[in-house]
Design a protein around this motif. Structure first.
Motif, PDB file in Angstrom:
ATOM      1  N   GLY A 176      57.645  10.683  21.344  1.00 33.31           N
ATOM      2  CA  GLY A 176      58.855  10.662  20.538  1.00 33.31           C
ATOM      3  C   GLY A 176      60.129  10.960  21.296  1.00 33.31           C
ATOM      4  O   GLY A 176      61.202  11.053  20.691  1.00 33.31           O
ATOM      5  N   ARG A 177      60.045  11.108  22.605  1.00 32.70           N
ATOM      6  CA  ARG A 177      61.247  11.382  23.382  1.00 32.70           C
ATOM      7  C   ARG A 177      61.981  10.083  23.723  1.00 32.70           C
ATOM      8  O   ARG A 177      61.353   9.036  23.886  1.00 32.70           O
ATOM      9  CB  ARG A 177      60.902  12.113  24.681  1.00 32.70           C
ATOM     10  CG  ARG A 177      60.775  13.627  24.558  1.00 32.70           C
ATOM     11  CD  ARG A 177      59.785  14.083  23.534  1.00 32.70           C
ATOM     12  NE  ARG A 177      59.479  15.519  23.667  1.00 32.70           N
ATOM     13  CZ  ARG A 177      58.562  16.128  22.967  1.00 32.70           C
ATOM     14  NH1 ARG A 177      57.841  15.473  22.067  1.00 32.70           N
ATOM     15  NH2 ARG A 177      58.348  17.420  23.126  1.00 32.70           N
ATOM     16  N   PRO A 178      63.323  10.135  23.876  1.00 31.64           N
ATOM     17  CA  PRO A 178      64.079   8.934  24.223  1.00 31.64           C
ATOM     18  C   PRO A 178      63.761   8.474  25.641  1.00 31.64           C
ATOM     19  O   PRO A 178      63.284   9.255  26.477  1.00 31.64           O
ATOM     20  CB  PRO A 178      65.540   9.383  24.087  1.00 31.64           C
ATOM     21  CG  PRO A 178      65.496  10.861  24.275  1.00 31.64           C
ATOM     22  CD  PRO A 178      64.191  11.310  23.689  1.00 31.64           C
ATOM     23  N   GLU A 230      56.157  21.035  26.492  1.00 34.90           N
ATOM     24  CA  GLU A 230      56.970  20.167  25.655  1.00 34.90           C
ATOM     25  C   GLU A 230      58.244  19.731  26.385  1.00 34.90           C
ATOM     26  O   GLU A 230      59.018  20.563  26.853  1.00 34.90           O
ATOM     27  CB  GLU A 230      57.363  20.891  24.367  1.00 34.90           C
ATOM     28  CG  GLU A 230      56.198  21.219  23.458  1.00 34.90           C
ATOM     29  CD  GLU A 230      55.609  19.983  22.804  1.00 34.90           C
ATOM     30  OE1 GLU A 230      56.344  18.996  22.621  1.00 34.90           O
ATOM     31  OE2 GLU A 230      54.417  20.022  22.450  1.00 34.90           O
ATOM     32  N   ALA A 231      58.437  18.428  26.500  1.00 33.52           N
ATOM     33  CA  ALA A 231      59.684  17.911  27.062  1.00 33.52           C
ATOM     34  C   ALA A 231      60.788  17.998  26.017  1.00 33.52           C
ATOM     35  O   ALA A 231      60.515  17.969  24.809  1.00 33.52           O
ATOM     36  CB  ALA A 231      59.494  16.461  27.494  1.00 33.52           C
ATOM     37  N   PRO A 232      62.043  18.124  26.434  1.00 34.86           N
ATOM     38  CA  PRO A 232      63.151  18.151  25.470  1.00 34.86           C
ATOM     39  C   PRO A 232      63.168  16.892  24.614  1.00 34.86           C
ATOM     40  O   PRO A 232      62.757  15.815  25.051  1.00 34.86           O
ATOM     41  CB  PRO A 232      64.392  18.226  26.368  1.00 34.86           C
ATOM     42  CG  PRO A 232      63.906  18.824  27.638  1.00 34.86           C
ATOM     43  CD  PRO A 232      62.518  18.293  27.813  1.00 34.86           C
ATOM     44  N   PHE A 233      63.672  17.030  23.382  1.00 38.86           N
ATOM     45  CA  PHE A 233      63.702  15.915  22.455  1.00 38.86           C
ATOM     46  C   PHE A 233      64.948  15.047  22.596  1.00 38.86           C
ATOM     47  O   PHE A 233      65.072  14.042  21.902  1.00 38.86           O
ATOM     48  CB  PHE A 233      63.590  16.421  21.016  1.00 38.86           C
ATOM     49  CG  PHE A 233      62.175  16.734  20.600  1.00 38.86           C
ATOM     50  CD1 PHE A 233      61.397  15.781  19.953  1.00 38.86           C
ATOM     51  CD2 PHE A 233      61.611  17.968  20.872  1.00 38.86           C
ATOM     52  CE1 PHE A 233      60.094  16.063  19.577  1.00 38.86           C
ATOM     53  CE2 PHE A 233      60.312  18.261  20.488  1.00 38.86           C
ATOM     54  CZ  PHE A 233      59.546  17.308  19.846  1.00 38.86           C
ATOM     55  N   THR A 257      62.581  22.077  21.436  1.00 35.37           N
ATOM     56  CA  THR A 257      61.120  22.199  21.413  1.00 35.37           C
ATOM     57  C   THR A 257      60.658  23.391  20.593  1.00 35.37           C
ATOM     58  O   THR A 257      59.467  23.695  20.551  1.00 35.37           O
ATOM     59  CB  THR A 257      60.573  22.331  22.847  1.00 35.37           C
ATOM     60  OG1 THR A 257      61.170  23.468  23.473  1.00 35.37           O
ATOM     61  CG2 THR A 257      60.891  21.085  23.656  1.00 35.37           C
ATOM     62  N   ARG A 258      61.597  24.079  19.941  1.00 35.96           N
ATOM     63  CA  ARG A 258      61.248  25.255  19.143  1.00 35.96           C
ATOM     64  C   ARG A 258      61.605  25.029  17.682  1.00 35.96           C
ATOM     65  O   ARG A 258      61.892  25.963  16.960  1.00 35.96           O
ATOM     66  CB  ARG A 258      61.959  26.481  19.686  1.00 35.96           C
ATOM     67  CG  ARG A 258      61.442  26.908  21.060  1.00 35.96           C
ATOM     68  CD  ARG A 258      62.358  27.919  21.700  1.00 35.96           C
ATOM     69  NE  ARG A 258      61.739  28.565  22.843  1.00 35.96           N
ATOM     70  CZ  ARG A 258      61.732  28.080  24.068  1.00 35.96           C
ATOM     71  NH1 ARG A 258      62.306  26.907  24.306  1.00 35.96           N
ATOM     72  NH2 ARG A 258      61.156  28.731  25.050  1.00 35.96           N
TER      73      ARG A 258
END
Length: 283
Positions: A112-114, A183-186, A270-271
């Motif tokens: 779901g990450r860009p 978790e990678a940043p969104f 990610t939180r």
């Protein structure tokens, strides 16, 4: 040991994963520092040891936790990490003659990450430094002899890089069968914010080491490893090189600016949910 600042959304999953591994509640220390949410309450609901500090600051929180923690190996765990089944036993088993610190492998969650975030990590996750470095995993186990290498955590942002500097390559070992999900940043904006914080912390640690304020061999940055060791041998990654280079340069420029006094600088994307599956300090 877990230093937690406003981690209400993810701490419960982290603690539940520890308890499911059979860790005794009095061996898990949560230091809630500068929190404005229910972090301390969530920890108490799980029956673990809770230390509350009004002031934010991870180094001071780690020192406060070390002051009440007991037993080794000691695991420094980020509150947004869900501990995989069997990983604690794997970390303990990885210790041997001369090994003072062990760490899990890591797998990045990019769902779901860009595309700029995915492109950046398609190169970043292959950097040689992540093969033996203690950082970037959110989970580090240290033996009693290893913890004796230093008195306290210095007031620096890059606590994991500081720990990494305390041990030589032969004194660190990746635990077979232990892999954490990071978790990678969104968003690209949150990725840049994370990189800015990392670069400021790294620069701060290098300055402290140069001044003789901290011990250990702080690894020197290899600014071209991404091109030499990753992209050049893998031509299919060339399209990702442009966003990787652009994000890296932009974050480096931003990191040279004076930060706001109240800037926490972490990635909060990610939180957002207690269902976060990983991320990135039990006793």
């Amino acid at each position: 040991m877990i230093a937690a600042h406003d981690e209400e959304a993810v701490l419960g999953a982290c603690l539940s994963s520890l308890l499911s591994e059979g860790v005794e509640k009095d061996r898990i220390v949560v230091v809630a520092n500068g929190c404005g949410d229910r972090t301390a309450q969530v920890a108490r609901e799980h029956g673990v040891v809770v230390v509350e500090r009004e002031e934010p600051g991870k180094a001071a929180a780690l020192n406060a936790g070390d002051a009440v923690a007991h037993g080794f190996p000691r695991i420094y765990l980020d509150a947004d990490i869900v501990v995989p089944a069997g990983s604690l036993a794997a970390l303990a088993a990885a210790f041997g003659p001369g090994v003072l610190a062990t760490f899990p492998g890591r797998r990045l969650n990019l769902t779901g990450r860009p595309w700029p975030v995915r492109a950046y990590f398609s190169i970043n996750e292959r950097l040689p430094v992540f093969r033996e470095g203690l950082f970037g995993r959110g989970m580090i186990a240290v033996s009693e002899a290893g913890r004796a290498r230093f008195a306290t955590f210095p007031e620096l942002v890059a606590d994991d890089l500081f720990l990494d500097a305390q041990f030589g390559a032969a004194e660190k070992r990746e635990a077979t069968g232990a892999t954490v999900v990071v978790e990678a940043p969104f968003s690209t904006r949150q990725l840049v914010a994370r990189l800015v914080r990392v670069r400021r912390g790294n620069r701060q640690l290098h300055a402290a080491a140069a001044a003789g304020d901290v011990g250990g061999a702080v690894r020197a940055p290899d600014r071209w490893a991404w091109l030499r060791e990753v992209v050049a041998p893998h031509p299919r990654l060339w399209p990702a090189a442009i966003p990787y280079a652009a994000i890296t340069v932009y974050a480096s420029v931003r990191a040279r600016r004076t930060p706001r006094a109240d800037a926490w600088g972490r990635d909060d994307s990610t939180r957002r949910s207690p269902a976060a599956d990983g991320g990135g300090s039990p006793s």
